[in-house]
Design an enzyme around this catalytic site. Structure first.
Site, PDB file in Angstrom:
ATOM      1  N   ASP A 114      19.017 -52.739  11.382  1.00 21.99           N
ATOM      2  CA  ASP A 114      19.778 -52.851  12.539  1.00 21.99           C
ATOM      3  C   ASP A 114      19.320 -54.215  13.334  1.00 21.99           C
ATOM      4  O   ASP A 114      20.195 -55.218  13.299  1.00 21.99           O
ATOM      5  CB  ASP A 114      19.539 -52.043  13.712  1.00 21.99           C
ATOM      6  N   SER A 115      17.907 -54.527  13.535  1.00 21.91           N
ATOM      7  CA  SER A 115      17.491 -55.658  14.157  1.00 21.91           C
ATOM      8  C   SER A 115      17.756 -56.949  12.991  1.00 21.91           C
ATOM      9  O   SER A 115      17.929 -58.030  13.668  1.00 21.91           O
ATOM     10  CB  SER A 115      16.146 -55.640  14.624  1.00 21.91           C
ATOM     11  N   SER A 132      12.224 -56.104  13.313  1.00 27.98           N
ATOM     12  CA  SER A 132      11.313 -55.009  12.785  1.00 27.98           C
ATOM     13  C   SER A 132      11.273 -54.944  11.275  1.00 27.98           C
ATOM     14  O   SER A 132      10.587 -54.365  10.497  1.00 27.98           O
ATOM     15  CB  SER A 132      11.733 -53.735  13.132  1.00 27.98           C
ATOM     16  N   GLY A 133      12.295 -55.756  10.684  1.00 24.33           N
ATOM     17  CA  GLY A 133      12.554 -55.627   9.292  1.00 24.33           C
ATOM     18  C   GLY A 133      13.432 -54.826   8.882  1.00 24.33           C
ATOM     19  O   GLY A 133      14.031 -54.571   7.859  1.00 24.33           O
ATOM     20  N   GLY A 134      13.912 -53.812   9.924  1.00 24.84           N
ATOM     21  CA  GLY A 134      14.880 -52.605   9.647  1.00 24.84           C
ATOM     22  C   GLY A 134      16.244 -53.377   9.636  1.00 24.84           C
ATOM     23  O   GLY A 134      16.424 -54.592   9.953  1.00 24.84           O
ATOM     24  N   GLY A 138      34.567 -32.321  25.657  1.00 27.70           N
ATOM     25  CA  GLY A 138      33.469 -32.694  26.517  1.00 27.70           C
ATOM     26  C   GLY A 138      32.788 -31.328  26.954  1.00 27.70           C
ATOM     27  O   GLY A 138      33.463 -30.235  26.555  1.00 27.70           O
ATOM     28  N   HIS A 198      37.925 -29.861  16.152  1.00 29.18           N
ATOM     29  CA  HIS A 198      37.362 -31.308  16.102  1.00 29.18           C
ATOM     30  C   HIS A 198      37.936 -31.946  14.514  1.00 29.18           C
ATOM     31  O   HIS A 198      37.372 -31.613  13.770  1.00 29.18           O
ATOM     32  CB  HIS A 198      36.133 -31.208  15.992  1.00 29.18           C
ATOM     33  N   CYS A 213      39.892 -30.656  21.830  1.00 27.45           N
ATOM     34  CA  CYS A 213      38.982 -29.477  22.415  1.00 27.45           C
ATOM     35  C   CYS A 213      39.214 -29.635  23.912  1.00 27.45           C
ATOM     36  O   CYS A 213      40.218 -29.141  24.642  1.00 27.45           O
ATOM     37  CB  CYS A 213      37.713 -29.907  21.989  1.00 27.45           C
ATOM     38  N   TYR A 214      38.210 -30.264  24.829  1.00 26.61           N
ATOM     39  CA  TYR A 214      38.366 -30.300  26.123  1.00 26.61           C
ATOM     40  C   TYR A 214      39.763 -31.005  26.654  1.00 26.61           C
ATOM     41  O   TYR A 214      40.384 -30.823  27.502  1.00 26.61           O
ATOM     42  CB  TYR A 214      37.289 -31.069  26.909  1.00 26.61           C
TER      43      TYR A 214
END
Ligand code: XMP
Length: 511
Positions: free
Chosen positions: A226-227, A222-224, A54, A169, A81-82
Site C-alpha cells: 500500500d505505501s 514500510s515496504g508493504g 445497514g 446480498h 437488505c436495509y
C-alpha cells in the site's frame, strides 16, 4: 460521475463492496452519504442508484432515510437488505421485525427470470442473507421475483420495472451469480456502459493530485504494497514535491529495510530517508499487553517521529498514507456508522495538532485493486504480491508484553513461514501467512532432556478483501515442514500449532 452508479451508504459492512463489484463490471461506482439529494444525483448524471444494507430498521423513527424524491422513478433504483426495506416502505408496503430471521446461506427460488434474473438458467440459487426484518405486506403493483426459505418476498420489482429490492446480498461472494444480478441491474435496467478501468483511475488520480497538492508531501513507507504504491503514485503526480521516510519501528519483518532500499530507492528512484527509531518504539511498549493500547502507543510514537522529521527537514504541507478502504471501514471512519473493529494505526492515533493535511490516494480501493494499480505504475511483482503486514507490525503478533525474546522468536518464525510458503509454491495462493505467539510455554524434549519453551501459532488464510477470511487447507506435509523448520531454526520454541478459525468469528491478526 456521468453514467456511473451511485451507492448510498446506510452503514452496512459491505456497502463499499457493492461499488467494487460494479467497478469490476467496468462501470464507475462510488459511495455517497445516504442523504445525498435526488437533485444532486441527477446533476451528476448517475445512471442508477443502489441503496446499501445497514444495521438500522426502517420502521424505527430515528432510522436513516434517503431523499424521498429518489423513489419518484426518474432514476433506476436497487435496494439491498436495509435498502430493500426502504423501497418496500416507500411504496406503501410494511416492514416488521421478522418472526424468523435469516443469517447466512439461504436458498433462493426464482419465480420470474426477467429483470434482475435475466439469463439465469437455474431456478434455485444459494444466496447470503443477513436480516432481522422482513416485509409483511408488499405494495400493490409490486411483483415478486424470488422467494427464500423464510421470505415470501425475497426479491421484488415495481410495476415500471425500474425499482428493485432484494433482501439478500448479491455483492458477497456467497451469493451464487450475485455478479449477474448486479450486471442485469447495471446494464439492462440502468443502461450503463463499460468504460471504467484502473488506468482511468490512475489518470484521474494523478491529475487530481497534481492539481490539488501545492506543497511538499511527506510519505511514510514500510515496504508493504500500500505505501509503496501510494509513494510511486505521488512521485508521478507531484515529482519533486515528495519525500518518503522509512521508519524502522523495530517491529518489522526480517530484511524489510534492505528490500525497501533496493526497490524504492534504487529501482524506482523514489526519494527516501531511513530512520532507525526501534529503541523508542520498543521502550514505549514495555509492559503493555493490551492490543489497542499498543496500537495507540505505536501510532503516537510514529506521529512523534514523523513530526520531528517534518520539523527538521520541512516545511511539509501534506502527509500521504497508503490507507485502503477496509482500514477506513474497520476503523469506523466510513460516511455511515459501521462499528469499530480495530483501530488500524495508520488511520487513528495521529495527534490532532499535527499540522499536516492528510492525503490518502488509495482510500477507495481494496487490496487487489491496489495491486492492479501497482502493475500500471511499474512496481515489481515480488513487491506487489507481498502479503499484507499490519502497520503496528509484529506488536500485534505478540500477545501480551513485547519482550526482546518474543520479538526475536516472532520475527524469525514469520520469516520461516514465508520461506516455506515460497518453497512450496503456496505464497501467492494465500492472502496472508504468518506466525504469532503469546506467553504460553509448554514442555518439550530435546535430546533426552526436558525443555520448556514457547508455543508458536502458524496462521495461513485465504481472503479476497480481508473483510472475511477462511483458514487455508494446507497439506499435512507442508504443515509438518513449517513445524519442524520453526522448532529447528528458532531457538526457544518447542511446539507449533495451526490456527483453523475463519473471520468471523476471529480476525486475521490475533489481536
Ligand atoms: P484483521 O486482523 O483486522 O486484519 O482481520 C485485516 C487486515 O488488516 C491487517 N491489519 C492491520 N493493518 N494496521 C494495519 O495497517 C493494523 O493495526 C492492522 N491490524 C490488522 C491484517 O494484517 C489483515 O491483512
Amino acid at each position: 460521475m456521468g453514467g456511473a452508479i451511485a451507492v448510498l451508504d446506510f452503514g452496512g459492512q459491505y456497502s463499499h463492496l457493492i461499488c467494487r463489484r460494479v467497478r469490476a463490471l467496468g462501470v464507475y461506482s462510488a459511495l455517497f452519504p445516504y442523504d445525498t439529494s435526488a437533485e444532486e444525483l441527477k446533476r451528476m448524471g448517475v445512471a442508477g442508484v443502489i441503496m446499501s444494507g445497514g444495521p438500522a430498521s426502517v420502521y424505527e423513527p430515528s432510522s436513516p432515510h434517503p431523499d424521498k424524491d429518489i423513489f419518484s422513478g426518474n432514476v433506476p433504483l436497487l435496494g439491498i437488505c436495509y435498502g430493500y426495506g426502504l423501497i418496500v416502505q416507500a411504496h406503501g408496503g410494511e416492514m416488521q421485525r421478522a418472526t424468523r430471521r435469516e443469517y447466512g446461506k439461504s436458498s433462493l427460488r426464482i419465480l420470474d427470470r426477467t429483470g434482475l434474473f435475466t439469463g439465469f438458467p437455474q431456478e434455485t440459487i444459494s444466496c447470503w442473507m443477513s436480516h432481522g426484518d422482513s416485509a409483511t405486506k408488499i405494495p400493490a403493483g409490486m411483483s415478486v421475483l424470488a422467494v427464500s426459505d423464510n421470505s415470501p418476498y425475497a426479491a421484488v420489482e415495481t410495476s415500471d420495472g425500474k425499482q428493485f429490492g432484494v433482501q439478500f446480498h448479491p455483492e458477497v461472494a456467497h451469493t451464487e451469480r450475485g455478479d449477474a444480478i448486479l450486471s442485469n441491474f447495471v446494464f439492462n435496467v440502468c443502461g450503463a456502459t463499460r468504460g471504467w478501468s484502473m488506468s482511468n483511475f490512475l489518470d484521474e488520480t494523478v491529475s487530481e493530485l497534481s492539481s490539488t497538492i501545492n506543497g511538499r508531501v511527506l510519505c511514510a513507507v514500510s515496504g508493504g504494497v500500500d505505501s509503496s504504491v501510494a509513494s510511486v503514485l505521488l512521485n508521478r503526480a507531484v515529482p519533486g514535491k515528495l519525500q518518503c521516510v522509512f521508519i524502522d519501528t523495530g517491529l518489522l519483518r526480517e530484511g524489510e529495510a534492505a528490500e525497501v532500499s533496493k526497490f524504492l530507492k534504487e529501482d524506482l528512484r523514489v526519494p527516501i530517508e531511513f530512520i532507525d527509531a526501534s529503541e523508542t518504539f520498543i521502550s514505549a511498549l514495555r509492559g503493555i499487553a493490551d492490543p489497542e493500547q499498543k496500537r495507540k502507543i505505536i501510532g503516537r510514537v510514529f506521529a512523534d517521529v514523523f513530526e520531528h522529521y517534518a520539523r527538521g527537514s520541512g516545511p511539509f504541507e501534506y502527509l500521504a498514507q497508503g490507507t485502503l478502504y477496509p482500514d477506513v471501514i474497520e476503523s469506523g471512519r466510513s460516511s455511515a456508522p459501521a462499528s469499530v473493529i480495530k483501530t488500524h494505526h495508520n488511520v487513528g492515533g495521529l495527534p490532532k495538532d499535527l499540522s499536516l493535511k492528510v492525503v490518502e490516494p488509495l482510500k477507495a480501493l481494496y487490496k487487489d485493486e491496489v495491486r492492479s494499480l501497482g502493475v500500471l505504475l511499474g512496481l515489481p511483482a515480488k513487491v506487489l504480491q507481498r502479503h499484507p503486514f499490519p502497520g503496528p507490525g509484529l506488536a500485534v503478533r505478540i500477545i501480551g508484553d513485547v519482550t526482546p525474546e518474543k520479538l526475536r522468536i516472532c520475527r524469525r518464525s514469520n520469516k520461516v513461514v514465508e520461506d516455506v510458503l515460497f518453497e512450496e509454491g503456496v505464497y501467492n495462493k494465500v492472502w496472508q501467512g504468518f506466525a504469532y505467539l503469546g506467553d504460553d510455554r509448554v514442555t518439550g524434549v530435546l535430546g533426552d532432556e526436558r525443555k520448556v519453551g514457547y508455543q508458536v501459532t502458524v496462521k495461513l488464510v485465504e481472503s479476497i478483501d480481508a473483510m472475511t477470511a477462511d483458514w487455508y487447507r494446507a497439506s499435512p506435509q507442508m504443515l509438518e515442514k513449517v513445524s519442524s523448520a520453526i522448532t529447528n531454526e528458532v531457538d526457544g520454541v518447542v511446539s507449533v500449532v495451526y490456527a483453523i478459525s475463519s473471520k468471523p468469528p476471529a480476525t486475521i491478526e490475533p489481536q
